[in-house]
Write a protein that holds these residues in place. Structure first.
Motif, PDB file in Angstrom:
ATOM      1  N   ALA A  88       0.814  -1.218   0.000  1.00  0.00           N
ATOM      2  CA  ALA A  88       0.000   0.000   0.000  1.00  0.00           C
ATOM      3  C   ALA A  88       0.847   1.268   0.000  1.00  0.00           C
ATOM      4  CB  ALA A  88      -0.925   0.001   1.211  1.00  0.00           C
ATOM      5  N   GLY A  89       2.170   1.119   0.131  1.00  0.00           N
ATOM      6  CA  GLY A  89       3.046   2.279   0.108  1.00  0.00           C
ATOM      7  C   GLY A  89       2.998   3.122   1.362  1.00  0.00           C
ATOM      8  N   LEU A  90       2.619   2.530   2.485  1.00  0.00           N
ATOM      9  CA  LEU A  90       2.499   3.279   3.732  1.00  0.00           C
ATOM     10  C   LEU A  90       3.863   3.420   4.412  1.00  0.00           C
ATOM     11  CD1 LEU A  90      -0.802   1.674   5.059  1.00  0.00           C
ATOM     12  CD2 LEU A  90      -0.513   3.972   4.106  1.00  0.00           C
ATOM     13  N   PRO A  91       4.103   4.503   5.124  1.00  0.00           N
ATOM     14  CA  PRO A  91       5.387   4.735   5.805  1.00  0.00           C
ATOM     15  C   PRO A  91       5.448   3.930   7.107  1.00  0.00           C
ATOM     16  CG  PRO A  91       3.912   6.582   6.216  1.00  0.00           C
ATOM     17  CD  PRO A  91       3.185   5.657   5.258  1.00  0.00           C
ATOM     18  N   VAL A  92       5.813   2.665   7.018  1.00  0.00           N
ATOM     19  CA  VAL A  92       5.625   1.730   8.122  1.00  0.00           C
ATOM     20  C   VAL A  92       6.935   1.407   8.836  1.00  0.00           C
ATOM     21  CG1 VAL A  92       5.809  -0.289   6.607  1.00  0.00           C
ATOM     22  CG2 VAL A  92       4.566  -0.487   8.779  1.00  0.00           C
ATOM     23  N   THR A  93       6.825   1.244  10.147  1.00  0.00           N
ATOM     24  CA  THR A  93       7.884   0.695  10.996  1.00  0.00           C
ATOM     25  C   THR A  93       7.341  -0.570  11.632  1.00  0.00           C
ATOM     26  OG1 THR A  93       8.802   2.875  11.505  1.00  0.00           O
ATOM     27  CG2 THR A  93       9.333   1.073  13.028  1.00  0.00           C
ATOM     28  N   PHE A  94       8.109  -1.652  11.576  1.00  0.00           N
ATOM     29  CA  PHE A  94       7.663  -2.916  12.155  1.00  0.00           C
ATOM     30  C   PHE A  94       8.265  -3.066  13.554  1.00  0.00           C
ATOM     31  CE2 PHE A  94       7.695  -3.862   7.503  1.00  0.00           C
ATOM     32  CZ  PHE A  94       6.313  -3.907   7.356  1.00  0.00           C
ATOM     33  N   LEU A  95       7.411  -3.010  14.564  1.00  0.00           N
ATOM     34  CA  LEU A  95       7.827  -3.225  15.951  1.00  0.00           C
ATOM     35  C   LEU A  95       7.628  -4.705  16.252  1.00  0.00           C
ATOM     36  CD1 LEU A  95       8.793  -2.064  18.641  1.00  0.00           C
ATOM     37  CD2 LEU A  95       6.400  -1.627  19.228  1.00  0.00           C
ATOM     38  N   ARG A  96       8.730  -5.436  16.311  1.00  0.00           N
ATOM     39  CA  ARG A  96       8.664  -6.902  16.399  1.00  0.00           C
ATOM     40  C   ARG A  96       8.696  -7.329  17.867  1.00  0.00           C
ATOM     41  NH1 ARG A  96       8.505  -8.747  11.531  1.00  0.00           N
ATOM     42  NH2 ARG A  96       9.372  -7.502   9.818  1.00  0.00           N
ATOM     43  N   LYS A  97       7.534  -7.769  18.321  1.00  0.00           N
ATOM     44  CA  LYS A  97       7.385  -8.176  19.714  1.00  0.00           C
ATOM     45  C   LYS A  97       7.679  -9.670  19.858  1.00  0.00           C
ATOM     46  CE  LYS A  97       3.187  -6.612  19.848  1.00  0.00           C
ATOM     47  NZ  LYS A  97       1.856  -6.321  20.419  1.00  0.00           N
ATOM     48  N   CYS A  98       7.585 -10.154  21.088  1.00  0.00           N
ATOM     49  CA  CYS A  98       7.938 -11.538  21.407  1.00  0.00           C
ATOM     50  C   CYS A  98       6.957 -12.048  22.458  1.00  0.00           C
ATOM     51  CB  CYS A  98       9.386 -11.597  21.920  1.00  0.00           C
ATOM     52  SG  CYS A  98       9.700 -10.537  23.348  1.00  0.00           S
ATOM     53  N   PRO A  99       7.077 -13.300  22.906  1.00  0.00           N
ATOM     54  CA  PRO A  99       6.126 -13.822  23.891  1.00  0.00           C
ATOM     55  C   PRO A  99       6.076 -12.979  25.168  1.00  0.00           C
ATOM     56  CG  PRO A  99       7.376 -15.611  22.942  1.00  0.00           C
ATOM     57  CD  PRO A  99       7.997 -14.349  22.434  1.00  0.00           C
ATOM     58  N   TYR A 100       4.880 -12.877  25.721  1.00  0.00           N
ATOM     59  CA  TYR A 100       4.683 -12.135  26.958  1.00  0.00           C
ATOM     60  C   TYR A 100       5.024 -13.002  28.167  1.00  0.00           C
ATOM     61  CZ  TYR A 100       2.038  -8.931  23.952  1.00  0.00           C
ATOM     62  OH  TYR A 100       1.653  -8.063  22.958  1.00  0.00           O
ATOM     63  N   HIS A 101       5.458 -12.362  29.228  1.00  0.00           N
ATOM     64  CA  HIS A 101       5.856 -13.097  30.432  1.00  0.00           C
ATOM     65  C   HIS A 101       4.780 -14.061  30.917  1.00  0.00           C
ATOM     66  CE1 HIS A 101       8.688  -9.502  31.227  1.00  0.00           C
ATOM     67  NE2 HIS A 101       9.436 -10.533  30.884  1.00  0.00           N
ATOM     68  N   GLU A 102       3.530 -13.592  30.927  1.00  0.00           N
ATOM     69  CA  GLU A 102       2.481 -14.433  31.509  1.00  0.00           C
ATOM     70  C   GLU A 102       2.170 -15.672  30.679  1.00  0.00           C
ATOM     71  OE1 GLU A 102       0.563 -10.837  29.526  1.00  0.00           O
ATOM     72  OE2 GLU A 102       2.136 -11.193  31.004  1.00  0.00           O
ATOM     73  N   ASN A 103       2.682 -15.736  29.440  1.00  0.00           N
ATOM     74  CA  ASN A 103       2.527 -16.968  28.667  1.00  0.00           C
ATOM     75  C   ASN A 103       3.151 -18.161  29.388  1.00  0.00           C
ATOM     76  OD1 ASN A 103       1.394 -15.387  26.717  1.00  0.00           O
ATOM     77  ND2 ASN A 103       3.081 -15.521  25.274  1.00  0.00           N
ATOM     78  N   PHE A 104       4.116 -17.891  30.250  1.00  0.00           N
ATOM     79  CA  PHE A 104       4.870 -18.965  30.899  1.00  0.00           C
ATOM     80  C   PHE A 104       4.361 -19.288  32.304  1.00  0.00           C
ATOM     81  CE2 PHE A 104       7.443 -16.882  27.728  1.00  0.00           C
ATOM     82  CZ  PHE A 104       7.840 -17.967  26.956  1.00  0.00           C
ATOM     83  N   THR A 105       3.241 -18.684  32.685  1.00  0.00           N
ATOM     84  CA  THR A 105       2.621 -19.038  33.965  1.00  0.00           C
ATOM     85  C   THR A 105       1.230 -19.631  33.789  1.00  0.00           C
ATOM     86  OG1 THR A 105       1.708 -16.818  34.292  1.00  0.00           O
ATOM     87  CG2 THR A 105       3.898 -17.253  35.184  1.00  0.00           C
ATOM     88  N   LYS A 106       0.737 -19.683  32.555  1.00  0.00           N
ATOM     89  CA  LYS A 106      -0.636 -20.152  32.341  1.00  0.00           C
ATOM     90  C   LYS A 106      -0.840 -21.612  32.743  1.00  0.00           C
ATOM     91  CE  LYS A 106      -2.328 -17.026  28.765  1.00  0.00           C
ATOM     92  NZ  LYS A 106      -1.296 -16.005  28.762  1.00  0.00           N
ATOM     93  N   LEU A 107       0.231 -22.407  32.684  1.00  0.00           N
ATOM     94  CA  LEU A 107       0.089 -23.829  32.988  1.00  0.00           C
ATOM     95  C   LEU A 107       0.567 -24.185  34.390  1.00  0.00           C
ATOM     96  CD1 LEU A 107       1.232 -25.389  29.590  1.00  0.00           C
ATOM     97  CD2 LEU A 107      -1.080 -25.131  30.458  1.00  0.00           C
ATOM     98  N   THR A 108       0.892 -23.185  35.184  1.00  0.00           N
ATOM     99  CA  THR A 108       1.328 -23.442  36.554  1.00  0.00           C
ATOM    100  C   THR A 108       0.112 -23.612  37.454  1.00  0.00           C
ATOM    101  OG1 THR A 108       3.353 -22.162  36.227  1.00  0.00           O
ATOM    102  CG2 THR A 108       2.660 -22.547  38.501  1.00  0.00           C
ATOM    103  N   GLN A 109      -0.030 -24.776  38.044  1.00  0.00           N
ATOM    104  CA  GLN A 109      -1.176 -25.040  38.907  1.00  0.00           C
ATOM    105  C   GLN A 109      -0.998 -24.355  40.256  1.00  0.00           C
ATOM    106  OE1 GLN A 109      -1.639 -29.435  38.746  1.00  0.00           O
ATOM    107  NE2 GLN A 109      -3.752 -28.932  38.301  1.00  0.00           N
ATOM    108  N   ILE A 110      -2.044 -23.651  40.691  1.00  0.00           N
ATOM    109  CA  ILE A 110      -2.065 -23.047  42.016  1.00  0.00           C
ATOM    110  C   ILE A 110      -2.957 -23.894  42.901  1.00  0.00           C
ATOM    111  CG2 ILE A 110      -2.688 -21.014  43.357  1.00  0.00           C
ATOM    112  CD1 ILE A 110      -2.261 -19.353  40.880  1.00  0.00           C
ATOM    113  N   PRO A 111      -2.466 -24.451  43.994  1.00  0.00           N
ATOM    114  CA  PRO A 111      -3.295 -25.257  44.885  1.00  0.00           C
ATOM    115  C   PRO A 111      -4.468 -24.446  45.417  1.00  0.00           C
ATOM    116  CG  PRO A 111      -0.970 -25.460  45.446  1.00  0.00           C
ATOM    117  CD  PRO A 111      -1.076 -24.339  44.466  1.00  0.00           C
ATOM    118  N   GLN A 112      -5.642 -25.013  45.347  1.00  0.00           N
ATOM    119  CA  GLN A 112      -6.840 -24.329  45.829  1.00  0.00           C
ATOM    120  C   GLN A 112      -7.013 -24.602  47.323  1.00  0.00           C
ATOM    121  OE1 GLN A 112      -8.500 -22.170  43.770  1.00  0.00           O
ATOM    122  NE2 GLN A 112      -6.726 -22.670  42.503  1.00  0.00           N
TER     123      GLN A 112
END
Length: 290
Positions: A88-112
């Motif tokens: 499209a000819g737009l004046p673009v900058t690509f901000l390349r992000k990466c995995p977020y910290h909380e992605n690595f706590t989603k599977l951690t079980q917390i005892p109820q």
């Protein structure tokens, strides 16, 4: 009409078809994301005042030149949007992000149990708020898809604004360029060791790293479209993929932007809290047992 007076725009696209704070990915999630980019290009083309578009996108495309594993749908869709922006000819900058910290706590079980206390101090977990988590003493796991030696780039999603502001300030240098960002470059075992050492989750709370079995998310991909993305990311990372920055590169970025949040700072501030709480609910309990 809203874009007409704009001089600069930050563009974000997503697979998520739900409202903020919720998650819903459908089987056509890739097309849904690409169509967002296509609609933006149509709206932004020819705007008289537009000087820069910053697109929050995926790591640098390394497929198929570096390795032949098909990329996860999220990456592939964002790379297609990148192509649309350039076409499209737009004046673009690509901000390349990466995995977020909380992605690595989603599977951690917390005892109820009554001993596990979780709550938000000072607000809803955003801005200056902190989330207090105290776990019973014991052994816990940080879980991800990859072998012990695989190095992840990691960041806090709220730090994207700082990097976008930097891109706006230096538009003359960054239009037509990419900026890859992260605040950590860690293996799974390093994440676990730092989670133990920081002591944010209680006394005598120890973490180890545990690689998830590949069959688990491959199987779930047949019944829930979100796992199409997750299993694709698992294949990408395990079969040759790599992120953009090594440890030295991340250290240089930290010198440039010392206010970004590290893995340890994330745990101290939010514990095991989720950026999208419902993602934890989406994962079947069986996924948290492996």
């Amino acid at each position: 009409r809203a874009l007409h007076p704009a001089k600069a725009v930050y563009l974000a696209t997503t697979l998520n078809q739900a409202n903020a704070g919720q998650w819903n990915m459908n089987w056509d999630g890739g097309d849904y994301q690409v169509n967002q980019g296509r609609a933006f290009c149509q709206a932004a083309s020819g705007l008289p005042h537009l000087q820069q578009v910053i697109y929050g996108t995926a790591p640098t495309r390394k497929w198929p030149l570096s390795f032949g594993v098909e990329p996860p749908i999220h990456y592939a869709a964002k790379w297609r949007v990148e192509e649309l922006l350039v076409e499209a000819g737009l004046p673009v900058t690509f901000l390349r992000k990466c995995p977020y910290h909380e992605n690595f706590t989603k599977l951690t079980q917390i005892p109820q149990t009554e001993m596990a206390q979780m709550g938000v101090q000072g607000g809803a977990g955003f801005g200056g708020a902190t989330r207090k988590v105290e776990l019973p003493a014991g052994e816990y796991a940080i879980k991800a898809f990859t072998p012990n030696e695989f190095v992840y780039n990691m960041m806090d999603p709220r730090d994207a604004g700082q990097w976008a502001a930097l891109c706006f300030e230096h538009a003359e240098l960054l239009i037509g360029q990419s900026l890859s960002v992260a605040s950590d470059a860690l293996t799974g075992p390093e994440m676990a060791q730092k989670a133990t050492d920081c002591g944010a989750l209680g006394q005598e709370v120890n973490f180890s790293y545990k690689q998830q079995p590949r069959w688990l998310f491959e199987s779930l991909a047949f019944v829930e479209p979100t796992f199409v993305y997750i299993s694709g990311l698992q294949r990408w990372n395990c079969d040759g993929g790599q992120y953009d920055l090594d440890t030295e590169g991340v250290e240089l970025l930290r010198e440039l932007m010392p206010t970004t949040t590290t893995w340890c700072e994330h745990l101290e501030r939010e514990g095991l809290g989720q950026f999208t709480e419902t993602m934890a609910d989406l994962l079947p309990d069986i996924t948290k047992r492996f």
